[in-house]
Design a protein around this motif. Structure first.
Motif, mmCIF file in Angstrom:
data_model
loop_
_atom_site.group_PDB
_atom_site.id
_atom_site.type_symbol
_atom_site.label_atom_id
_atom_site.label_comp_id
_atom_site.label_asym_id
_atom_site.label_seq_id
_atom_site.Cartn_x
_atom_site.Cartn_y
_atom_site.Cartn_z
ATOM 1 N N GLN A 1 -5.415 -0.450 -0.785
ATOM 2 C CA GLN A 1 -4.327 0.235 -0.063
ATOM 3 C C GLN A 1 -3.828 -0.895 1.068
ATOM 4 O O GLN A 1 -2.511 -0.523 1.288
ATOM 5 C CB GLN A 1 -4.680 1.505 0.570
ATOM 6 N N GLU B 1 -1.084 -2.816 -0.619
ATOM 7 C CA GLU B 1 -0.002 -2.191 -0.655
ATOM 8 C C GLU B 1 0.834 -2.171 0.919
ATOM 9 O O GLU B 1 2.043 -2.250 0.589
ATOM 10 C CB GLU B 1 -0.020 -0.659 -1.240
ATOM 11 N N PRO C 1 5.528 -1.491 -5.641
ATOM 12 C CA PRO C 1 4.144 -0.767 -5.829
ATOM 13 C C PRO C 1 4.343 0.626 -6.438
ATOM 14 O O PRO C 1 3.579 0.928 -7.144
ATOM 15 C CB PRO C 1 3.823 -0.798 -4.224
#
Length: 424
Positions: free
Chosen positions: A320, A323, A244
């Motif tokens: 998020q 991730e 990422p």
């Protein structure tokens, strides 16, 4: 590999009646000398599958187990009794691995696409991957299978295909190719710029109304929450041997630049085009050659401004969460995907609010500690348990309905959009 137009490639298409399937068959129909359809599958829209059988004359089809006899009768009545009807998950795997086909287009939405797509990889086929969940759920195992069985894996998602086109043909790693950053673009969906508070009032009808792309309902909701971009980020990590940290997500509302690659010398290579999935499909079907897709060329004289902005993690926390799941490793991405499929389905059924999709995913991730993802059985077990966890969480919540009592009819396992050809 050079494609000889006098020797057609034989194609099996999983998810034939969805938007990607529709676009794929449109491209194939434009090049009858290059491509022949061997197999098709569908889940619910068997009426549409029957029409496709009449048009493309496949040798085999796969349908749900309970629909085999009825669909075989319909084929016989239509004078198509020669088409073999396979049923259920085993039928999908048999269709995906049929030796008569050299290419599989994996266009089944969601976790349902994992098993047959992996089976095609293990059979050493050229796999055109539109099912991002296969890599999200089992990235390490899937990519190892590609290497072990000498399969060809070509990305069909517009963003990943754009990255693929922007990398050197001899690409092995970011460092070896002098790549500084992968720039993964996102349209921002229909709610770009809205506050987190305002998203509590979002209806399913609003969430599936994408401003640029025409897609199935599940993918449209994923685009609206930015979960689709989170899943794509995980997929990009596996496809391009990245982390990422190597990938920046950039909101690009016009959906003209489909993704970019920035090199160490400061150069940025981008793939541009109108938002139409026939472009990446045609690229993957013909690679390394180029064929016409039927897409109108990009008109720079009427294009207008191209704008870019950072994603809003407060209003759209799903990116998020994706991730974090990738960073946690193991079965965490499979849990993320399972919880998301359950939450999106609940939202479409008006059981939860739009903003509670992320809450369901976050809760499920916290409840399911990551386990090893080295065995397919372990991954599928966590997928099942995560779905149960997410469903239990939704069932125990007291959620006030904020929308009208209309119903939505599409499931999370098959898209039904046929008017255009996109995803983002």
């Amino acid at each position: 590999m050079t494609i000889n137009p006098t020797t057609p490639r034989t194609i099996t298409l999983l998810g034939a009646t969805g938007s990607i399937g529709h676009s794929t068959l449109d491209v194939i129909a434009q090049h009858p000398q290059r491509y022949r359809v061997h197999g098709l599958s569908a889940y619910r829209r068997l009426d549409a599958l029957l029409s496709l059988c009449q048009q493309f004359q496949p040798a085999q089809v796969a349908v749900p187990a309970e629909s085999v006899d009825r669909f075989a009768q319909q084929l016989a009545q239509a004078g198509l009794a020669h088409i073999e009807v396979l049923g259920g998950e085993s039928g999908l795997r048999e269709l995906a691995t049929a030796p008569e086909a050299d290419t599989l287009v994996a266009a089944i939405v969601g976790a349902a696409g994992l098993m047959p797509t992996l089976a095609a990889v293990q059979a050493g086929k050229r796999v055109l991957l539109a099912n991002k969940e296969a890599l999200v759920m089992s990235g390490a195992l899937f990519m190892q299978a590609v290497a072990d069985h000498d399969a060809e894996l070509l990305p069909v998602d517009s963003e990943h295909n754009a990255i693929f086109q922007s990398l050197p043909e001899s690409y092995t790693s970011l460092t070896a190719s002098g790549v500084d950053k992968i720039l993964l673009t996102a349209s921002g969906g229909p709610f770009r710029g809205r506050s987190a508070e305002s998203l509590q009032e979002v209806t399913p009808e609003q969430a599936i109304a994408h401003p640029n792309w025409s897609m199935g309902q599940k993918i449209s909701v994923d685009s609206a929450t930015l979960m689709n971009k989170g899943l794509e980020l995980i997929e990009a990590c596996w496809l391009f041997h990245a982390t990422p940290a190597d990938i920046d997500v950039i909101v690009h509302p016009q959906s003209v630049i489909h993704s970019m690659v920035r090199y160490a010398d400061g150069s940025v290579l981008a793939q541009l085009g109108v938002p139409d999935m026939r472009t990446p499909i045609a690229h993957a079907l013909a690679w390394p050659e180029r064929i016409r897709s039927g897409v109108q060329p990009l008109d720079f004289m009427t294009l207008g401004q191209l704008t870019f902005e950072a994603p809003d993690h407060t209003a759209f926390p799903c990116l998020q969460l994706a991730e974090q799941a990738f960073a946690a490793g193991g079965t965490a991405p499979a849990v993320l995907n399972a919880a998301n499929e359950v939450a999106v389905d609940a939202f479409l059924k008006r059981q939860i609010r739009f903003d509670q999709i992320a809450q369901v995913i976050d809760h499920t991730l916290q409840q399911r500690a990551p386990k090893s993802a080295n065995q397919l059985d372990e991954i599928l077990s966590e997928d099942r348990l995560a779905r149960e966890q997410a469903q239990a969480y939704i069932a125990t919540r007291t959620i006030a309905a904020t929308t009208s009592p209309k119903t939505t009819t599409e499931t999370a396992t098959e898209t039904t959009t046929h008017t255009s050809t996109g995803r983002n």
